[in-house]
Design a protein around this motif. Structure first.
Motif, PDB file in Angstrom:
ATOM      1  N   ALA A 165      -5.295  26.290 -21.247  1.00 43.27           N
ATOM      2  CA  ALA A 165      -6.142  24.950 -21.713  1.00 43.27           C
ATOM      3  C   ALA A 165      -5.808  24.536 -23.103  1.00 43.27           C
ATOM      4  O   ALA A 165      -6.442  23.516 -23.379  1.00 43.27           O
ATOM      5  N   GLU A 169      -5.784  25.638 -25.626  1.00 42.50           N
ATOM      6  CA  GLU A 169      -6.455  26.449 -26.709  1.00 42.50           C
ATOM      7  C   GLU A 169      -5.336  27.057 -27.788  1.00 42.50           C
ATOM      8  O   GLU A 169      -4.118  26.985 -27.244  1.00 42.50           O
ATOM      9  N   SER A 170      -5.786  27.601 -28.654  1.00 44.12           N
ATOM     10  CA  SER A 170      -4.926  28.309 -29.697  1.00 44.12           C
ATOM     11  C   SER A 170      -5.264  29.693 -29.664  1.00 44.12           C
ATOM     12  O   SER A 170      -6.140  30.039 -30.394  1.00 44.12           O
ATOM     13  N   LYS A 210      -7.396  22.066 -31.393  1.00 44.31           N
ATOM     14  CA  LYS A 210      -5.911  22.480 -31.164  1.00 44.31           C
ATOM     15  C   LYS A 210      -5.423  23.266 -32.309  1.00 44.31           C
ATOM     16  O   LYS A 210      -5.345  24.383 -32.382  1.00 44.31           O
ATOM     17  N   ALA A 230     -11.425  25.102 -30.406  1.00 41.92           N
ATOM     18  CA  ALA A 230     -12.003  24.458 -29.345  1.00 41.92           C
ATOM     19  C   ALA A 230     -13.334  24.531 -28.927  1.00 41.92           C
ATOM     20  O   ALA A 230     -13.910  23.794 -28.431  1.00 41.92           O
TER      21      ALA A 230
END
Lengths: 371, 371
Positions: free
Chosen positions: B39, B41-42, B223, B228
């Motif tokens: 997704a 996301e980090s 990000k 997120a």
């Protein structure tokens, strides 16, 4: 120079905002409020386990929250005795009201609400081009017969009722609300805002069942649960109606921290009962403070007490402003027939101590200004 | 039985959702993913000071967040070198995209975007009745000339461009984007989605100044900042344009915890630089893993790498599904011409270790199925 044109709806919208936040006033005054009892937040806070759950989730918040809000909806469903498919969750009732407005309002459609009722509902109705038809309160209560008559006269497909009500704090017993729902045309949707439901006396909220195809019941974690700044609310309705929220909602709207916190909050029912009892104790004290200062507190089923100043809107406004300069944040109703009242949220004793100390001086100042 | 009628717009909307969340797949598979790299996301998380700020704010979250987002906008303004009145903050770019759609789209209006571009933008355009005109990517990049030609051909007042792009990860240098803006009709609004901007090479983002009346630049904490699940984004534009967001936004949308976290994140620029360097190191490794498995990674200016499978959409889908059963969550582009690719988010080494171990088996399984 030509600019990109706004949509026809957006071009005509006013620049007004529903509420001025206490922070805005603090910036204007140059100092923080000592008692923040104006926005019907709960100074009693959230449950310790709710706070702990949010803190524990913070390092996990690099992940989006579940866009289905599955665990949260399951927990709400169990709490309310409905199925998860009969629940839509959102980032607060404000957001859910906007989605409902979007789902049900065509530009020009009549929408029935109370004169002086919740400004954010008005904001959304206007925002989607609805034509608001506003029914005055009677005896500081929303006028059920009047709302019904307006629905029928206007052929309206949308009507809003808050029970208990904001900004007056009054309420109708469940039997009256049920009779209202029974009398409503089948093709008129009722938005029943029960944001203050947990604070109302037993017998105020109609039974959940049978779920009606033309009723949406909105609830929140912002008030009794003490989570206003977390942004979680939900709406209960028939499955087919609830499913439509998926068409318009922001699927990732509820933060991961908010989902974890709300689930924990639902598990804290013993804490909730104790906190509601504490709020009611302080509500009684708040009413006494008002009476001791010549105000007439209106009976409340919420976490605020609206008080009749016995004067006019300017006088009420003067009290509010005098309190602000004394470090006390309160609000007041804005609608005609209500706007001579002030509205004070129930804070814990420390906040009420400050109010008690400052109210006499504020009223004296308002009287002097009137003089 | 008659039911309350949906608005004309809402009645016609499909029941599709922009994204299926990884949690939905986990529930279907009956177990959690071991590597969550789908997704964007980090997995590198948020800065320690960001997490600490959110945890410290949790007990304060009984208060609504400041509806003006004053401190947050001031911090963003300083960070970006603009004035606070040139910033609107929102609960994520997804939400801001919805508000922009609402501000600029009349039912039936043409809206220009890329074929296979960001599904949530499509969701909002459709949601407000826009007529999407989609321009195919060329060489896996958004087609600037094609977008411009479509704007002119359709007389469109709204066009969307992501730079760097999602789902392909490609980018145009600032000079090309500036030329695109120069060529755009003055009455066409460009939504320039720079969600991945912090991850792009120097020279990718056009200068902020001069602010243009027909450009909205969107950025996010979701990000590079690793937030997120917190839901904070912002849009930069000319003051007059930015002010219009007040007409339609949910004024209390950003949680108190999110405001505190985002302010702290802006203060963590040294952490951000180090984290972006780490992400780029892992992005290189991710590309190598792809190449070692016969995939062709497309150069990326983001925190994901999209890879050409050299086959077709069914094959890409088969890899994705085989990885899911092996505990690895990834996604894939959906647009024609792109859908034979898979898209893998850059995770930290632990996540890439799992991918590296599982990808060969997943590809073998996909090939066998193709058989």
């Amino acid at each position: 120079m030509p600019r990109p044109p706004f949509s026809r709806l957006a071009a005509d919208l006013p620049d007004t905002v529903p509420f001025v936040g206490p922070e805005t006033i603090e910036r204007r005054l140059g100092r923080p409020f000592r008692a923040r009892i104006g926005a019907n937040e709960s100074g009693f806070g959230a449950a310790p386990q709710t706070i702990a759950a949010m803190q524990a989730e913070a390092p996990e918040a690099w992940k989006y929250g579940d866009p289905e809000n599955y665990d949260l909806r399951a927990a709400i469903a169990q709490h309310c005795g409905v199925r998860a498919t009969e629940i839509a969750a959102g980032d607060g009732v404000d957001s859910l009201l906007g989605l409902a407005a979007r789902l049900y309002i065509n530009p020009g459609d009549p929408v029935i609400t109370s004169l002086g009722g919740y400004p954010t509902f008005d904001f959304h109705v206007v925002g989607f081009g609805g034509r608001e038809v506003k029914v005055p309160f009677v005896d500081y209560r929303e006028n059920l017969d009047g709302l019904l008559a307006a629905v029928e006269r206007e052929g309206a497909h949308l009507v809003y009722l808050a029970n208990p009500d904001n900004p007056m704090g009054t309420w109708w017993p469940a039997s009256d609300v049920s009779a209202f729902m029974d009398a409503l045309p089948e093709d008129t949707m009722l938005i029943l805002d029960e944001a203050y439901g947990e604070l109302a006396p037993a017998g105020t909220l109609p039974d959940i069942h049978p779920l009606r195809p033309n009723v949406l019941r909105m609830r929140t974690f912002s008030k009794a649960y003490g989570m206003a700044g977390v942004r979680v609310g939900y709406v209960i309705g028939e499955e087919q109606t609830i499913a439509a929220f998926n068409r318009v909602r922001n699927h990732f709207a509820i933060s991961r921290i908010g989902q974890a916190g709300a689930i924990a909050a639902l598990g804290a029912q013993q804490w909730l009962r104790e906190t509601v009892a504490e709020i009611i104790t302080c509500r009684d004290r708040l009413g006494k403070i008002g009476r001791n200062n010549g105000l007439t507190p209106i009976p409340s089923a919420t976490n605020f007490v609206t008080m009749d100043t016995g004067s006019n809107a300017a006088f009420a406004r003067a009290i509010l402003e005098a309190l602000a300069t004394r470090g006390v944040f309160i609000r007041k109703p804005g609608g005609p027939g209500l706007d001579h009242c002030i509205r004070i949220s129930v804070g814990p004793h420390e906040a009420l101590d400050i109010l008690e100390a400052e109210l006499p001086g504020a009223i004296a100042e308002a009287k002097a200004a009137e003089g």
